[in-house]
Design a protein around this motif. Structure first.
Motif, mmCIF file in Angstrom:
data_model
loop_
_atom_site.group_PDB
_atom_site.id
_atom_site.type_symbol
_atom_site.label_atom_id
_atom_site.label_comp_id
_atom_site.label_asym_id
_atom_site.label_seq_id
_atom_site.Cartn_x
_atom_site.Cartn_y
_atom_site.Cartn_z
ATOM 1 N N GLY A 65 -10.877 8.665 3.856
ATOM 2 C CA GLY A 65 -12.241 8.193 4.109
ATOM 3 C C GLY A 65 -12.856 7.407 2.966
ATOM 4 N N MET A 66 -12.669 7.874 1.733
ATOM 5 C CA MET A 66 -13.305 7.186 0.607
ATOM 6 C C MET A 66 -12.775 5.771 0.429
ATOM 7 N N ILE A 67 -11.472 5.593 0.593
ATOM 8 C CA ILE A 67 -10.886 4.255 0.437
ATOM 9 C C ILE A 67 -11.273 3.369 1.617
ATOM 10 N N GLN A 68 -11.280 3.977 2.815
ATOM 11 C CA GLN A 68 -11.640 3.205 4.002
ATOM 12 C C GLN A 68 -13.050 2.622 3.851
ATOM 13 N N PHE A 124 -4.509 10.385 -0.545
ATOM 14 C CA PHE A 124 -5.583 10.321 0.443
ATOM 15 C C PHE A 124 -6.850 10.938 -0.138
ATOM 16 N N LEU A 125 -7.886 10.102 -0.232
ATOM 17 C CA LEU A 125 -9.113 10.510 -0.910
ATOM 18 C C LEU A 125 -10.225 10.767 0.091
ATOM 19 N N GLY A 126 -10.778 11.949 0.029
ATOM 20 C CA GLY A 126 -11.908 12.284 0.889
ATOM 21 C C GLY A 126 -12.591 13.488 0.276
ATOM 22 N N GLU A 157 -19.830 7.738 3.087
ATOM 23 C CA GLU A 157 -19.472 6.916 1.930
ATOM 24 C C GLU A 157 -20.162 5.558 1.980
ATOM 25 N N ARG A 158 -20.232 4.983 3.193
ATOM 26 C CA ARG A 158 -20.848 3.666 3.332
ATOM 27 C C ARG A 158 -22.347 3.757 3.021
ATOM 28 N N SER A 167 -4.348 1.538 2.293
ATOM 29 C CA SER A 167 -3.833 1.631 3.658
ATOM 30 C C SER A 167 -4.840 1.039 4.628
ATOM 31 N N GLU A 168 -4.305 0.333 5.629
ATOM 32 C CA GLU A 168 -5.181 -0.214 6.671
ATOM 33 C C GLU A 168 -5.322 0.779 7.818
ATOM 34 N N LEU A 169 -4.568 1.852 7.764
ATOM 35 C CA LEU A 169 -4.562 2.785 8.898
ATOM 36 C C LEU A 169 -5.816 3.653 8.966
#
Lengths: 297, 297
Positions: free
Chosen positions: A243-246, A114-116, A197-198, A277-279
């Motif tokens: 968060g970073m991957i999302q 999990f990346l954040g 991030e966005r 992950s889509e979660l």
């Protein structure tokens, strides 16, 4: 599993015992939000930062919660809520959520990363959470990838988190662009409600790929970290979340997979899947629900 | 477990199927050496390089044995020797030897790291060997510790093996001293029967610590690799073995432990032990005996 109500409260880690009361309040608010009664709730699952003993329901220690040592969180919450409660480490809970809700518990061995701001991980080995001797396994954020590299919050150098975490990205863009937020806001509008991030990615795009290069570099480091984990544990599936991957899945995932393949041993790599992950932010509450189901035995 | 007879034959990996006949010959010679009859041997244990399926008794693939893919080693040896045979990966076999014969199977989680020309590892999790999805877990030699660092035999850069393996040490001393063997022999006598690492350490000493510094650096990299493993898996015990540790234990171990402590997370480190194996080169045959005991059910 479906989410019927939610509530979010800041932890206020310095509040001491009141933290547990805030957790109980958050549970009551979520129950209230979906017009249920607490007595209709069959069990409560909790993900806590730090080292957790799930059998005793105890937070052994937690670097981010000052003074938390051997806190009987399960007992205290059971008393406040009068419901069965289960506690686990927060990254383990996210991993449980991904494993059961997303992967339907199919792979035998899985690693969640999990990346954040922080970077954590959880291990499912032989179908079960693996926590190790002090219940701290999965500490992937402090895996050294670059001896003598960037300084990390933990005091060491070259940790994965220091090279590719959110703080590292923002620090790098800051070097070239003055204050990060200004740099971002200058491109995507001050006060934007978009996640950092966005905005970061958009700002980078607007500036013509400088930030893109920084994100690519973070993805490469992540791919190397994933390969290190694959070479050491040879899981069937590695799931990336947080968060970073999302926010940056599109920019990062292809590079992560390609780099991981480059660095993984050929025989080890065969058939291994790396997925996003889509979660998203719901990995934690999903996993907590899985944990609560376990409490019903 | 005690060793009553031994025999050593080179593998001659290009010999194809004859390799298996050589293994059988080696077993017969060891039995002959201690004046036993093969019929008195209750079971045979084998450690094979590469990915091994112990249930099927099959070598799935082996980078060091050209053409070995899905070789039914157990079946072939059973036929040649008419004894029950068990096969496992060689590093796993060494880990089994250390775990059962040295640690009496006491720790619940243990990692074995074997340092020599190659660097391998084996994992005991929850009291059992853990091999992962493709049965290749424990590939610690190719954990990247220094992105962009020294070139490794695997084609990547910055792998632990490339930074701290025997070949890396010798290459570094070569840079300053002309051909390695000459450099060593110049100090400790050509044709010395001492193992290369010992000659290396002696040569280094004679030259006034240059080599000492190189060994120290290798120990530091090893400490960081150990810390990465501790942070990820949180084992109770890490055992270091192999030729380099056997020969350079005094020079390396204190630095390895100190560095690992520096890089391990505080809560993760608590109570974790890092020890040198006393089995040396016998870790493999000891583990193979443990494996053979398993064949007796």
């Amino acid at each position: 599993l479906s989410c019927v109500g939610r509530s979010r409260l800041s932890t206020k880690p310095t509040a001491g015992p009141a933290v547990i009361e805030r957790i109980a309040r958050s549970v009551r608010e979520a129950v209230d939000e979906c017009d249920l009664d607490l007595r209709q709730v069959q069990a409560v699952g909790v993900g806590a930062p730090g080292s957790v003993n799930p059998e005793k329901g105890e937070v052994i220690f937690s670097p981010n919660l000052p003074g938390w040592e051997h806190v009987p969180l399960q007992k205290a919450l059971t008393k406040l809520l009068d419901r069965p409660v289960r506690v686990e480490n927060d990254c383990n809970v996210c991993t449980l959520g991904v494993y059961h809700a997303e992967l339907k518990a199919k792979p035998r061995h899985m690693v969640g990363i999990f990346l954040g701001t922080g970077m954590g991980g959880g291990l499912i080995l032989d179908g079960k959470l693996f926590s190790g001797f002090n219940r701290t396994a999965g500490e992937i954020g402090h895996m050294v990838l670059e001896v003598g590299g960037s300084k990390c919050g933990c005091g060491n150098r070259g940790c994965f988190e220091a090279l590719a975490g959110r703080a590292a990205l923002f620090r790098r863009i800051q070097c070239g662009q003055g204050r990060t937020e200004d740099a971002l806001d200058g491109h995507v509008g001050a006060g934007s409600k978009e996640p950092a991030e966005r905005r970061f990615a958009q700002g980078a795009q607007a500036r013509g790929q400088t930030g893109g290069t920084i994100v690519e570099e973070a993805a490469e480091y992540t791919g190397i970290a994933v390969a290190n984990v694959i070479n050491l544990l040879n899981p069937e599936v590695v799931v990336l979340g947080g968060g970073m991957i999302q926010q940056l899945e599109e920019e990062m995932m292809a590079i992560i997979v390609e780099t991981a393949q480059d660095y993984a041993m050929t025989g080890t790599w065969k058939g291994v899947e790396i997925v996003a992950s889509e979660l998203g932010d719901d990995a934690g509450i999903t996993g907590a629900a899985v944990l609560a189901q376990g409490a019903l035995g």
